[in-house]
Design an enzyme around this catalytic site. Structure first.
Site, short mmCIF file in Angstrom:
data_model
loop_
_atom_site.label_atom_id
_atom_site.label_comp_id
_atom_site.label_asym_id
_atom_site.label_seq_id
_atom_site.Cartn_x
_atom_site.Cartn_y
_atom_site.Cartn_z
N LYS A 70 0.85 -1.20 0.00
CA LYS A 70 0.00 0.00 0.00
C LYS A 70 0.88 1.25 0.00
O LYS A 70 0.58 2.23 -0.70
CB LYS A 70 -0.96 -0.01 1.20
CG LYS A 70 -2.07 -1.07 1.02
CD LYS A 70 -2.90 -1.32 2.27
CE LYS A 70 -3.82 -2.52 2.02
NZ LYS A 70 -4.66 -2.87 3.17
N GLN A 116 -5.10 -2.05 9.50
CA GLN A 116 -4.86 -3.33 8.82
C GLN A 116 -5.39 -4.48 9.68
O GLN A 116 -5.10 -4.57 10.88
CB GLN A 116 -3.36 -3.50 8.53
CG GLN A 116 -3.02 -4.69 7.66
CD GLN A 116 -3.60 -4.60 6.25
OE1 GLN A 116 -3.77 -3.53 5.68
NE2 GLN A 116 -3.93 -5.74 5.67
N ASP A 142 -11.25 2.07 3.39
CA ASP A 142 -11.43 0.62 3.17
C ASP A 142 -12.89 0.30 2.84
O ASP A 142 -13.19 -0.77 2.33
CB ASP A 142 -11.08 -0.16 4.45
CG ASP A 142 -9.69 -0.80 4.40
OD1 ASP A 142 -9.24 -1.11 3.29
OD2 ASP A 142 -9.10 -0.98 5.47
N1 GUN Z 1 -6.67 -7.41 5.71
C1 GUN Z 1 -6.83 -8.12 4.56
N2 GUN Z 1 -7.33 -7.33 3.60
C2 GUN Z 1 -7.50 -6.11 4.14
C3 GUN Z 1 -7.98 -4.87 3.63
O1 GUN Z 1 -8.38 -4.74 2.46
N3 GUN Z 1 -7.99 -3.82 4.51
C4 GUN Z 1 -7.58 -3.96 5.79
N4 GUN Z 1 -7.65 -2.88 6.59
N5 GUN Z 1 -7.14 -5.10 6.29
C5 GUN Z 1 -7.09 -6.17 5.47
#
Ligand code: GUN
Length: 290
Positions: free
Chosen positions: A52, A96, A119
């Site tokens: 990211k 996350q 998200d």
């Molecule tokens: N864990 C696995 N995929 C994601 C996601 O798209 N966003 C977040 N915040 N955590 C994750």
């Protein structure tokens, strides 16, 4: 069979975003700013957050990673979220997942201001998406829809079968695929579905999002179907430096010859999920800087 190249498509979209951002910064505006909160040292989460950060660089965004140890209290995390909610220099932020067991993920998700929830996990965004209102779309479903559009995969009136009913993929994807303009007929399958094979065999678009390596076999797929593989299970592999390889939910070798279109793992849906997060962050920035 045509391979749906999520890596190339995501690179193209990131370049499009970077072009827009360059125009804003040339006018003296600040760049969009995404913050990621990373708790503990889970290998998968470390990789996702690093990717990211890299995507932010490619888009010309500022990014900040805030780390906390796995023993952080829920209250400390909620206080941090409150600070980010009020910080005018942060357009959007993510926590996350997964979080350590002593922290209530739902409580944390609901503490994020919906206007900063890039998200798209907050119930306000989930609800708005389900009735077709402007919102932050959850990243993986939005990435899948973007791939289908860019590869001109027909959706109107087509049978879309989704295996998996998770809150972050199966359910929100079902809502998007049935929306006006996409117009698919949607079936969501799960562990209690009877006659799963037959249901899947009826799919024009089959989405595997259950997290079981190579679950979808050739006998479950209709000739000419489009297959979207959301699985990313780490499978031990001594020949790799990392000690593992990423394995999708589809038996790619035997399924792919039957398909019109198919996404590979890696390089299919994964890069598109991150690009959706970038698109949401840009959207947050634009509404913050109106
Ligand atoms: N864990 C696995 N995929 C994601 C996601 O798209 N966003 C977040 N915040 N955590 C994750």
């Amino acid at each position: 069979m045509e391979l749906i190249d999520g890596k190339a498509t995501s690179a193209k979209i990131k370049a499009e975003i970077a072009e827009q951002v360059a125009r804003f910064t040339a006018e003296g505006k600040r760049a969009p700013h995404l913050v990621a909160i990373l708790v503990g040292h889970d290998g998968g989460s470390e990789t996702y957050v690093a990717n990211k950060v890299k995507a932010c660089e490619a888009c010309g965004f500022k990014s900040t990673v805030i780390r906390r140890e796995a023993d952080v209290t829920e209250d400390e995390l909620l206080r941090l979220i409150d600070e980010l909610n009020r910080d005018k220099n942060v357009d959007g932020f993510i926590v996350q997942l997964p979080l350590p067991r002593h922290i209530d993920e739902q409580r944390v998700t609901e503490a994020i201001l919906p206007s900063k929830d890039v998200d798209g996990f907050h119930p306000v965004n989930v609800g708005r998406q389900s009735i077709g209102l402007p919102c932050f779309h959850s990243a993986t479903p939005a990435g899948i829809v973007e791939l289908l559009k860019r590869y001109n995969v027909p959706t109107r009136g087509k049978n879309c079968v989704i295996i998996g009913r998770s809150n972050i993929v199966g359910k929100p994807l079902a809502a998007l695929m049935m929306q006006k303009g996409i117009d698919a007929t949607v079936t969501v399958c799960h562990s209690a579905t009877d006659n799963l094979k037959e249901v899947c065999h009826n799919a024009d678009i089959l989405v595997a999002a259950l997290g079981r390596p190579e679950f979808v076999t050739a006998d479950m797929v209709k000739d000419g179907a489009t297959v979207i593989d959301v699985g990313t299970t780490r499978v031990p592999d001594a020949t790799r430096k990392s000690g593992f390889r990423l394995c999708g939910d589809v038996d790619f070798k035997n399924v792919s010859p039957k398909c019109s279109f198919i996404t590979p793992v890696p390089g299919g849906v994964g890069p598109m999920t991150i690009v959706s997060l970038m698109q949401n962050t840009l959207q947050a920035y634009l509404s913050n800087n109106k």
